[in-house]
Every structure is written in structure tokens, then in C-alpha cells.
Scaffold this active site. Structure first.
Site, PDB file in Angstrom:
ATOM      1  N   GLU A 172       0.884  -1.188   0.078  1.00 58.55           N
ATOM      2  CA  GLU A 172       0.041   0.038  -0.053  1.00 58.55           C
ATOM      3  C   GLU A 172       0.790   1.284   0.150  1.00 58.55           C
ATOM      4  OE1 GLU A 172      -1.492   3.237   0.827  1.00 58.55           O
ATOM      5  OE2 GLU A 172      -1.809   2.438   2.810  1.00 58.55           O
ATOM      6  N   CYS A 190      -2.351   8.338   4.424  1.00 59.65           N
ATOM      7  CA  CYS A 190      -2.374   8.231   2.995  1.00 59.65           C
ATOM      8  C   CYS A 190      -3.553   8.379   2.382  1.00 59.65           C
ATOM      9  CB  CYS A 190      -1.773   6.635   2.816  1.00 59.65           C
ATOM     10  SG  CYS A 190      -2.568   5.379   3.775  1.00 59.65           S
TER      11      CYS A 190
END
Length: 531
Positions: free
Chosen positions: A290, A324
Site C-alpha cells: 500500500e 495516505c
């Protein structure tokens, strides 16, 4: 009492900060945790603590003179030792009943639940998370333990395949082997716990490398699992410099799986290294990565601004924009552009800035000096690309403080609108209509999160079809995914397409096997002495 896995999953409730006794309890936890600084953090290899003679310091971002912990630093030699232990422990852990592995996660959840205030207090000091954000991170770690435990119980039994006469066919999952878990600092307990727990409950042995900026909080992961009765050598703890031991972990022929959360640059390097199957490798490496985002919120012309502005502010500046999933692009239809700008400025100027340990602080310092310098560079770039609407400095400017910055009149192709900054910098972009707003939102190499505020059912439905991100939120902010409710993860350059906290996540940590038997026997072989 019923076994834990028979009870339905429910998210861990957040602390209610409106209650004076809760606030006082957390203040006591902050004082108690601080009293023990600097904490001594050894490696954990082969079921025992280990020191190397090499150390690094972990400090408070809001006051870098305060040393949170002194951490032992691993090198290649320690990685090799840890790998030997993990390799030797793997067969027995692989063959442990999946429900027994799940029960270990449930016990770990109980340990973390008892210590939630102390764990959250440590995050406040080491990573600069505010009270609410730190508590949420600990709750998410508990959620991962509870959710993945139940998921393994679901996936563990062999699944019968299409029935046909004279054949019994079943599908089953087994772990991949030794897993390297390489974790970030921004969710120091939740993401570390999530990746580690997923790998463990699936039956893998784990080498866990925390970020150096959050290694003290990271050391809580092996301790929690030790207290939960995890077999000693199944989990190894290896803090140390990513450039030195990260490459060794990723490239080693005996590492079968890499679970990574972090920057695009590091993630792409991991994918590249893992693709080079080394001599002696037992298989093709699996990478679960990720890697961040450049997330957009669209405000439609009929959006409820009372709700939207608060959500935009929280999505962009919660934990200093160091998520994020954080909103870094606000796309506003020209019909309400001026109104949005006015209200956004007023909202941004109304919040308190200050150190994370102060409960009144909405935004504190960023993680370290390198992050501060990068953010300051982008603010200078923004002054040449857009118009500065808000630029608020933290009072006193202590620690790694950066301004809260909002730029307006930014163009979709500008660097400010395309490059991940990972800090409290928001770009506001004008769109002619909803179609152009969607086009601008999709004009990114990332595809992690996004949000749309609109009262139009047709526009919301169109966004669901055309806004191409892993997590799309309608009429709410683009941060704050909840385990079991919002499986989280992106694609394009945001990741490899896996979603943590969702029903298919554990399958990426395992390999499927099919066993088919011809049941039309023509007699049985006689029993022998050897069975």
C-alpha cells in the site's frame, strides 16, 4: 462463555472525550508513560531480547530534545539469525489449527484493550498524534485482531467444491512461509498490528520491521503477542535502517511474502527487488503493498457546506495531513467556488494549533526534519502555482512544525495537484461542472481514496461508477476507514489492489490448494504395520 469467534465482530468503541473521567485517565497515562522515558528497546530474536551495540534514538516530533526511546538496531547478521528461527518455527505454526491461531489474536486483543490508554499515550509522544487520533489508532489495532481472527476461522475449514458422483474435491488454504512485515510510522500500532496479525493468523512466521520513527510503539507488537501466548519464535522484531535491512529482508531467498505500507518510491523498489527471484528461492515472492495517494474531495454545487467544510478540514489536516488517505485536492464547482473559499478560510483559521499532548490542539508538528523540509519546499512551489489562502504557523514553532497551508486557483496539472506531499497542504481546484470535476479527480497516478459531497442522487450514482479509487465516500470525509465496514486499499500507484480489514485480505497471505479424491474404491488395501 461462547468462544470469541462465535460472537459477531464489532468495532472497538472510541473513548468519549466529553467525559471528565476519561480525560483525567488519559492525562494520567501520559504522565506515567513519560515518566519511563527513555525506554530501552531491544531486538526480539528467537524468543529472547537481543542487543547489538548499535542504537538509534526515537524522539518527540513536537519536542525533539525529548528522547522517547533508545532502540537497538539490527543489521544483516541479525536478519539472518531471525530468519533461521522463523524458518524453524514455521512448520509447527503452519500445522496449528486455524482456530487456535485465531484464539491467539483474540487474546492479543484483550491485552491491547487493557492497555489502550498507555499505548495511545506513547503514540502521542513518539509520532505526534493527537488524543483522538492516537486512541483511534489503538482501537483499529484491536479491530484488526478481532476481525482477522474471525476471518481465519471462516477460511480455515476446507471448502467442498462442485459435487459430482464418485469424487470428493475440497479447497483449502495454507500459509506461504516466512513473511517480512515492513511498517510505516503514521499508524504505528494499527497498520503494524494489521499486517502482522494477518500474516500470523494465516500461519506464516513473521519478521517485523517497524519504521525507525515509531520503533518504540512498534516494540509493543511483539510484547502484546508474547503476553497472548504466541509461540516464541514465530514472531521476530527487527528495528533498524530500511536501506540496510529492508533490502536484505525483501531479497532474501527464504522470505516468501512481503507486506509493506509506505511511500510509492520504497514500495516500487520492493516490488522490483522481489521480482528478481534469487538463487535458492523456494518460490515466487508475494508482495502486498500500500503506497499512498493524492486524494480528492469533490464539492458539488448543491453540497451541504455545513457538513462538507468540517469534513474537508478533518480529511486534509487531521494528523497534520500525514495519512495516505488524507485529502490534498479539493475540487469545487465554479457555482459555489467563492462561497467555499470564504467558509474554508474561516474554518481553517478557527482551529487551535499546538503540540499533540495538548488536547486543545487540532494540528501539531510533523514527524521529522526531513518531512518538514519537504513540506516547506512544496509550500514555496505552491506560491508560484496558486494563490495562498491560508498559511498558519504553529505557535512557538517548536519541534518539526510546519504551517497549515491552503492554496486556491491551483490547476489540475500543477505539481501541487499531482505529487504526494504527505503534510498539511491543501490545493483547491475549480471545475466547470460535475463531469469535469470527476475528470480532474481521476487525473492522478494514484487511486486510493476520494469523496463527493452532493445532494443529487444522479451525481452520487455517477461518482460511484466513474470515480476510480479503492475507497470512495459519499457525503463524508475521505479518511477514517473502519475495519469490517470499509475494506481499505487502492490500485494504480497506490498499491497492489489488496484491501486491509476486508473479507479477502487474508487470502493474499496464503496459497490455495485443491485436493480431489476418486471415491469409487475397489476394495481397501490391508492395514500394515506402518499404517
Amino acid at each position: 462463555a461462547r468462544p470469541a469467534h462465535e460472537k459477531p465482530f464489532a468495532n472497538e468503541p472510541r473513548l468519549d472525550w466529553a467525559l471528565p473521567e476519561i480525560r483525567e485517565r488519559f492525562r494520567r497515562a501520559l504522565a506515567e508513560v513519560r515518566r519511563r522515558f527513555p525506554l530501552d528497546v531491544p531486538l526480539w530474536i528467537g524468543g529472547r531480547s537481543s542487543r547489538t551495540g548499535r542504537t538509534f534514538r526515537s524522539t518527540n516530533p513536537n519536542d525533539p530534545e525529548e528522547v522517547v526511546g533508545i532502540v537497538a538496531s539490527a543489521a544483516k547478521e541479525e536478519v539472518e539469525q531471525a530468519l533461521r528461527h522463523a524458518r524453524d518455527a514455521f512448520p509447527a505454526w503452519r500445522d496449528t489449527d486455524p482456530t487456535a491461531r485465531a484464539e491467539c489474536l483474540f487474546r492479543a486483543a484483550r491485552v491491547a484493550r487493557k492497555e489502550r490508554c498507555e499505548l495511545a499515550a506513547l503514540e502521542v509522544f513518539e509520532t505526534g498524534k493527537g488524543w483522538r487520533e492516537a486512541d483511534g489508532d489503538v482501537c483499529e489495532a484491536i479491530d484488526f485482531l478481532e476481525y482477522y481472527g474471525r476471518e481465519m476461522v471462516r477460511l480455515g475449514p476446507p471448502r467442498r467444491m462442485l459435487p459430482v458422483p464418485a469424487e470428493a474435491s475440497r479447497l483449502l488454504y495454507e500459509p506461504r512461509g516466512v513473511a517480512a512485515v515492513i511498517a510505516p510510522w503514521n499508524f504505528p500500532l494499527a497498520i503494524s498490528m494489521g499486517m502482522t496479525a494477518a500474516a500470523l493468523v494465516a500461519g506464516n512466521a513473521v519478521l517485523y520491521k517497524p519504521s525507525s520513527q515509531s520503533a518504540v510503539t512498534g516494540s509493543m507488537i511483539p510484547r502484546i503477542f508474547r503476553d497472548a501466548g504466541l509461540p516464541e519464535r514465530v514472531l521476530q522484531f527487527l528495528p533498524g535502517p530500511g536501506g540496510e535491512i529492508g533490502d536484505v529482508l525483501v531479497s532474501h531467498p527464504e522470505v516468501a511474502l512481503i507486506a509493506f505500507t509506505g511511500s510509492k518510491e520504497v514500495g516500487l523498489r520492493i516490488l522490483e527487488l522481489a521480482a528478481r527471484t534469487p538463487q535458492g528461492a523456494g518460490g515466487v515472492k508475494q508482495v502486498i503493498a500500500e503506497m499512498g495517494g493524492k486524494n480528492a474531495i469533490i464539492l458539488d454545487s448543491d453540497a451541504d457546506l455545513d457538513e462538507a467544510i468540517v469534513s474537508v478540514l478533518d480529511s486534509a489536516f487531521g494528523y497534520q495531513g500525514q495519512k495516505c488517505s488524507a485529502c490534498s485536492r479539493l475540487i469545487v464547482l465554479e457555482e459555489n467556488y467563492e462561497r467555499v473559499i470564504q467558509r474554508l478560510r474561516a474554518a481553517a483559521e478557527s482551529v487551535n494549533l499546538g503540540p499533540a499532548e495538548d488536547p486543545a490542539s487540532y494540528m501539531g508538528a510533523v514527524i521529522d526534519a526531513a518531512a518538514r523540509q519537504k513540506i516547506e519546499k512544496y509550500i514555496e512551489i505552491g506560491k508560484g502555482e496558486g494563490r495562498l489562502l491560508v498559511c498558519r504557523d504553529l505557535p512557538g514553532g517548536k519541534g518539526h512544525a510546519v504551517p497549515m497551508a491552503i492554496f486556491i486557483d491551483v490547476r489540475p496539472e500543477h505539481r501541487l495537484a499531482q505529487e504526494e506531499i504527505f503534510g498539511p497542504v491543501l490545493s483547491v481546484i475549480k471545475a466547470r461542472d460535475f463531469g469535469e470535476a470527476l475528470s480532474i479527480a481521476n487525473r492522478s497516478q494514484y487511486a486510493l481514496t476520494g469523496a463527493v459531497f452532493s445532494r443529487s442522487p444522479a451525481h452520487l450514482e455517477r461518482a460511484a461508477r466513474e470515480f476510480r479509487v479503492g475507497n470512495l465516500y459519499l457525503n463524508r470525509g475521505c479518511t477514517g476507514a473502519m475495519v469490517g465496514r470499509h475494506p481499505f486499499g487502492g490500485f494504480k500507484l497506490s498499491g497492489t489492489g489488496t484491501q486491509a480489514g476486508g473479507p479477502d485480505y487474508l487470502t493474499h497471505f496464503m496459497v490455495p490448494r485443491n485436493v480431489a479424491e476418486n471415491t469409487m474404491r475397489r476394495g481397501f488395501a490391508p492395514a500394515t504395520e506402518n499404517g
